[in-house]
Motif scaffolding. Structure first.
Motif, PDB file in Angstrom:
ATOM      1  N   GLN A   1       0.826  -1.202   0.000  1.00 20.92           N
ATOM      2  CA  GLN A   1       0.000   0.000   0.000  1.00 20.92           C
ATOM      3  C   GLN A   1       0.865   1.258   0.000  1.00 20.92           C
ATOM      4  O   GLN A   1       0.570   2.223  -0.713  1.00 20.92           O
ATOM      5  CB  GLN A   1      -0.955  -0.020   1.190  1.00 20.92           C
TER       6      GLN A   1
ATOM      7  N   VAL B   1      -3.725  10.567   0.402  1.00 20.80           N
ATOM      8  CA  VAL B   1      -4.759  10.225   1.382  1.00 20.80           C
ATOM      9  C   VAL B   1      -5.914   9.485   0.709  1.00 20.80           C
ATOM     10  O   VAL B   1      -6.394   8.463   1.217  1.00 20.80           O
ATOM     11  CB  VAL B   1      -5.270  11.492   2.099  1.00 20.80           C
ATOM     12  N   ALA B   2      -6.356   9.984  -0.443  1.00 22.53           N
ATOM     13  CA  ALA B   2      -7.466   9.345  -1.156  1.00 22.53           C
ATOM     14  C   ALA B   2      -7.104   7.923  -1.560  1.00 22.53           C
ATOM     15  O   ALA B   2      -7.900   6.996  -1.394  1.00 22.53           O
ATOM     16  CB  ALA B   2      -7.836  10.171  -2.389  1.00 22.53           C
TER      17      ALA B   2
ATOM     18  N   TRP C   1      -7.007   5.444   1.424  1.00 25.04           N
ATOM     19  CA  TRP C   1      -8.339   4.975   1.809  1.00 25.04           C
ATOM     20  C   TRP C   1      -8.918   4.020   0.764  1.00 25.04           C
ATOM     21  O   TRP C   1      -9.541   3.027   1.109  1.00 25.04           O
ATOM     22  CB  TRP C   1      -9.289   6.154   2.012  1.00 25.04           C
TER      23      TRP C   1
ATOM     24  N   GLN D   1      -7.928   0.321   0.870  1.00 19.91           N
ATOM     25  CA  GLN D   1      -8.581  -0.531   1.865  1.00 19.91           C
ATOM     26  C   GLN D   1      -9.779  -1.270   1.286  1.00 19.91           C
ATOM     27  O   GLN D   1     -10.247  -2.256   1.864  1.00 19.91           O
ATOM     28  CB  GLN D   1      -9.023   0.293   3.070  1.00 19.91           C
TER      29      GLN D   1
ATOM     30  N   SER E   1      -6.706  -6.409   0.233  1.00 23.79           N
ATOM     31  CA  SER E   1      -6.713  -5.962   1.623  1.00 23.79           C
ATOM     32  C   SER E   1      -7.412  -6.952   2.545  1.00 23.79           C
ATOM     33  O   SER E   1      -7.155  -6.976   3.737  1.00 23.79           O
ATOM     34  CB  SER E   1      -7.401  -4.600   1.743  1.00 23.79           C
TER      35      SER E   1
END
Length: 154
Positions: A54, A73-74, A77, A80, A85
């Motif tokens: 990741q 950041v996008a 997220w 996940q 994952s």
């Protein structure tokens, strides 16, 4: 799961190769078993591999889209939500394959930016480790000439 016990046994009985699988996941499990062979300990290597994958994907996104606000950041997220994952705590050869494929791609981007021996060395190590993870990594090597040709055209 069955394949988790499979790789734990690979780690316990270390070999240079196995009949039906490349050895990297067994080697990683063997490294963990040197210190502890509890169920929790055997799930550490897959978790670390997933986190490293990741992180590498976020690094690739920042390299490809440097001026996009909050892409890191996008993407963190969004990662996940992808299916890999969900196997974060299971020993599977797909985890090191994903990591080393992404690292190979990152080094390929570096080669396309500035051709250096360090980039080629990193690409070779990344694709080599991917091949030690799963036999399907051969497709990375087969697609490399096309990726280099298309990347150099732009």
């Amino acid at each position: 799961m069955f394949f988790e016990a499979h790789y734990a046994l690979y780690g316990y009985y270390l070999q240079l190769s196995y009949v039906d699988h490349p050895p990297l996941m067994g080697w990683l499990q063997g490294l963990v078993q040197v210190f502890n062979s509890s169920e929790f300990s055997l799930r550490l290597a897959p978790a670390v591999l997933t986190l490293a994958t990741q992180y590498t994907l976020v690094t690739i996104a920042l390299k490809l889209y440097p001026k996009t606000a909050n892409i890191d950041v996008a993407l963190a997220w969004l990662l996940q939500l992808i299916p890999i994952s969900f196997i974060v705590f299971m020993a599977a050869p797909d985890l090191p394959l994903a990591l080393f494929s992404c690292l190979g791609f990152l080094f390929l981007l570096n080669i396309l930016e500035r051709d250096s021996w360090a980039g080629w060395l990193g690409l070779g190590v990344g694709f080599g480790a991917a091949g030690l993870s799963k036999y399907s990594a051969i497709t990375l090597v087969l697609s490399l000439p096309m990726a280099l040709w298309l990347g150099r055209r732009n």
